[in-house]
Design a protein around this motif. Structure first.
Motif, mmCIF file in Angstrom:
data_model
loop_
_atom_site.group_PDB
_atom_site.id
_atom_site.type_symbol
_atom_site.label_atom_id
_atom_site.label_comp_id
_atom_site.label_asym_id
_atom_site.label_seq_id
_atom_site.Cartn_x
_atom_site.Cartn_y
_atom_site.Cartn_z
ATOM 1 N N PRO A 169 8.902 5.521 3.058
ATOM 2 C CA PRO A 169 8.458 6.191 1.838
ATOM 3 C C PRO A 169 7.373 7.235 2.138
ATOM 4 N N SER A 170 7.318 8.254 1.304
ATOM 5 C CA SER A 170 6.372 9.352 1.538
ATOM 6 C C SER A 170 4.936 8.840 1.467
ATOM 7 N N THR A 171 4.036 9.544 2.179
ATOM 8 C CA THR A 171 2.630 9.128 2.103
ATOM 9 C C THR A 171 2.068 9.417 0.713
ATOM 10 N N ASP A 172 2.671 10.330 -0.004
ATOM 11 C CA ASP A 172 2.257 10.549 -1.406
ATOM 12 C C ASP A 172 2.272 9.229 -2.160
ATOM 13 N N TRP A 173 3.397 8.559 -2.025
ATOM 14 C CA TRP A 173 3.615 7.291 -2.741
ATOM 15 C C TRP A 173 2.686 6.204 -2.193
ATOM 16 N N THR A 174 2.667 6.032 -0.890
ATOM 17 C CA THR A 174 1.870 4.931 -0.326
ATOM 18 C C THR A 174 0.364 5.199 -0.480
ATOM 19 N N ALA A 175 -0.025 6.459 -0.374
ATOM 20 C CA ALA A 175 -1.464 6.763 -0.513
ATOM 21 C C ALA A 175 -1.912 6.580 -1.960
ATOM 22 N N SER A 176 -1.043 6.909 -2.906
ATOM 23 C CA SER A 176 -1.464 6.736 -4.309
ATOM 24 C C SER A 176 -1.582 5.244 -4.628
ATOM 25 N N ILE A 177 -0.739 4.430 -4.019
ATOM 26 C CA ILE A 177 -0.850 2.977 -4.227
ATOM 27 C C ILE A 177 -2.151 2.468 -3.598
ATOM 28 N N GLN A 178 -2.415 2.947 -2.391
ATOM 29 C CA GLN A 178 -3.633 2.499 -1.702
ATOM 30 C C GLN A 178 -4.881 2.872 -2.505
ATOM 31 N N ALA A 179 -4.882 4.083 -3.067
ATOM 32 C CA ALA A 179 -6.047 4.522 -3.851
ATOM 33 C C ALA A 179 -6.243 3.594 -5.045
#
Ligand code: ADP
Ligand code: TPW
Length: 578
Positions: A362-372
């Motif tokens: 999955p894109s880092t867009d998706w994973t980074a928004s979850i992490q945030a």
């Protein structure tokens, strides 16, 4: 005196004697022994139950024949013990009860097992068929078979001793094949006393062969699911307790890590992967449910616990892939774009094989928004957990428990209540599969003591439903540590009777009750904890003692909210006048 011997087929030690008497008189067995032999021949070695007419001797003989009989104080708890044993081992747990009232007490557990897809068998003795069917008023008269049917996956009655082997085999197969569930087996009193030539009896036993065969998904279904997953921008994996039951831990672990897809565990799937896994999205639950575009369900139903797969919780329309062994589960609430029908081990392995040949994480867009989102929520939660108010609130007390349990990931935890359940579910991390057991699909109260945990985290109301089993726990010296979150009532203890009358409000209990004194009555260890530090100290001590213990955790009676997180499910009165 000169009576023919009644023998268990499996423990016949007096071989020569048997051979000799067999010439003159055939060796006999009977219904009692055949039930025990039929269970033993299928490797069932424990019966949970409560004795009385007509099954006291069945329990006695089972013990004499080397089976373990665990006697409870109420059949519902014995049934719950059987159900959870079935869930943990994939072998049906067996509960034994007397007729009518005992059967009905056990029936709640059977229905709960069926609802949760746990394999169990409720065996009840029953009264004389010819009297029951003419409604002539027998002792404990009831048409139990028909009463059980709506609550069981299957229900059978055995009328002839030579059919006991087949009856038990059918019950086992029905309980564990396909979607697991509760099975009822009716054994009329007369059947237990029926005698049968022992050799004939031996031949009538059935050892079930592959009762829960693997069910391989169709290649088309797997390909459809992979295509959908490959096209996803914001994929999410949802693990349910079916995934935990399936014991496909390694395959699930590899699927999650190979795909890189964030996942959410349902409460009893916690620990399938450790809750502190970087891909675990529990701390951003609302966010991922609303934002995901493709959701892969593995052994989880889109029932009320998942807002039926629609509405505000789920945000924008999304596509579902659903792995389940029950084909009728598909499209139960919303359309499922890619059903994958089969056992979870086979289905997950098939998906994995497809993904290994090429899959973009999955894109880092998706994973980074979850992490945030996770970071933000965890910071908020950390401040709540830091509280040390006295009397304790839920957060302070649960932080203390969390920190102790973190050091013992091997411990089985049972959890029920309203606020106690909701908060503990999210605060207590799990690190190993099948270590957390709770109110499940119904949100039922009363599973606590029957599930025979190592640590039970119980609301004071929830505890009351099975509290008498403290005696059972002490009798068998089970190292169960029960923590009662005592806030003086159902949900909380602050309601008042608006009439000013002498009765307390419907939600209120005796103030300042000392549940720790209850266990002392049976020789267990009682503790009264008023601060998180005390709670932590006592829990460490109790676990180390390896003995039955109960900690009365004094919680602020104003700390809970009505129905915990389910407040919105309470219908509101619309009357305009009193
Ligand atoms: P949760 O409450 O954790 O969301 P549910 O009890 O709603 O989980 O869902 C469990 C699902 O798992 C059921 O639909 C059941 O049919 C399915 N299931 C149980 N065992 C297996 C298995 N071995 N293989 C595939 N599906 C299974
Ligand atoms: C068999 C209804 C849901 S939760 C609950 C009840 C009675 C108890 C909540 O109080 P408790 O927890 O345990 O003190 P807490 O943390 O909020 O203080 N009967 C059955 N099942 C259910 N679910 C209920 C009643 C209920």
């Amino acid at each position: 005196m000169n009576e023919p011997k009644l023998k268990s087929i499996f423990t016949s030690t007096d071989f020569q004697q048997t051979e000799l008497t067999a010439i003159e008189k055939p060796e006999l067995t009977d219904g009692f022994h055949l039930v025990i032999d039929a269970l033993k021949c299928n490797d069932i070695d424990t019966i949970f139950g409560l004795v009385g007419i007509p099954i006291t001797d069945l329990a006695r003989l089972a013990q004499a024949e080397g089976m373990r009989f665990i006697g409870f104080r109420h059949e519902q708890n014995a049934g719950n013990a059987a159900a959870i044993a079935g869930y943990m081992t994939q072998k049906p747990g067996v509960c034994l009860t007397v007729s009518a009232p005992g059967f009905l007490n056990g029936l709640t557990a059977l229905a709960n097992a069926t609802t949760n897809c746990f394999p169990m068998i409720l065996i009840s003795g029953s009264s004389e068929r010819e009297i029951v069917d003419l409604q002539q008023g027998d002792y404990e008269e009831m048409d139990q078979l028909n009463a059980a049917k709506p609550f069981a996956k299957a229900a059978y009655r055995v009328l002839k001793a030579e059919d006991i082997g087949i009856g038990v085999a059918r019950a086992i197969r029905a309980a564990v094949s396909g979607r697991p569930g509760g099975v009822y087996l009716d054994l009329p009193a007369q059947l237990l006393g029926q005698s049968l030539d022992a050799a004939h009896g031996r031949k009538s036993l059935v050892r079930v062969v592959e009762p829960a065969p693997r069910q391989i998904p169709s290649p088309d279904a797997v390909q459809r699911a992979i295509n959908l997953l490959k096209g996803a921008k914001r994929p999410l994996i949802l693990l349910g307790k079916g995934a935990a039951y399936a014991q496909a831990d390694a395959a699930i672990h590899t699927l999650v890590e190979t795909s890189g897809i964030p996942y959410l565990p349902m409460s009893m799937a916690k620990g399938l992967l450790p809750d502190n896994h970087p891909q675990c999205a529990s701390a951003a639950r609302s966010f991922v449910l609303a934002e995901a575009d493709v959701v892969l369900l593995i052994g989880a139903r889109l029932n009320w616990l998942l807002a039926h797969g629609k509405g505000k919780t789920w945000g924008a329309p999304k596509k579902f892939i659903q792995i389940d062994i029950a084909p009728t589960e598909i499209d139960s609430n919303v359309a499922v774009a890619a059903p994958v029908i089969g056992d979870i081990g086979s289905c997950v392995s098939a998906l994995l094989a497809g993904i290994k040949s090429g899959f973009n994480k999955p894109s880092t867009d998706w994973t980074a928004s979850i992490q945030a989102r996770k970071d933000k929520n965890l910071a908020k939660m950390a401040a709540m957990l830091d509280q040390n108010t006295v009397p304790m609130n839920f957060h302070g007390a649960l932080r203390a428990i969390r920190d102790v349990l973190k050091t013992r990931p091997d411990i089985n935890v049972v959890n029920e209540g309203a606020n106690t359940l909701d908060f503990a579910r999210s605060i207590i991390d799990m690190y190993e599969p099948r270590k957390r057991f709770d109110s499940g699909t119904w949100g039922i109260m009363g599973i606590g003591m029957g599930y025979l945990p190592v640590v039970a985290i119980e609301g004071d109301s929830a505890f009351g439903f099975s509290g008498m089993e403290l005696e059972t726990i002490c009798r068998y010296q089970l190292p169960v540590v029960t923590i009662v979150f005592n806030n003086n009532g159902v949900y909380r203890g602050t309601d008042v009777n608006p009439t000013g009358g002498a009765d307390v409000a419907p939600t209120v209990f005796v103030k300042g009750a000392r549940y720790d004194k209850m266990i002392e009555a049976f020789g267990g260890i009682g503790y009264n904890a008023t601060t998180p530090a005390e709670l932590s100290k006592f829990l460490i001590e109790a676990i180390a003692a390896n003995k039955p213990a109960l900690i009365n955790a004094v919680i602020d009676e104003a700390a809970g909210t009505e129905s915990g997180r389910l407040t919105n499910l309470n219908p509101a009165s619309t009357a305009t006048k009193k």
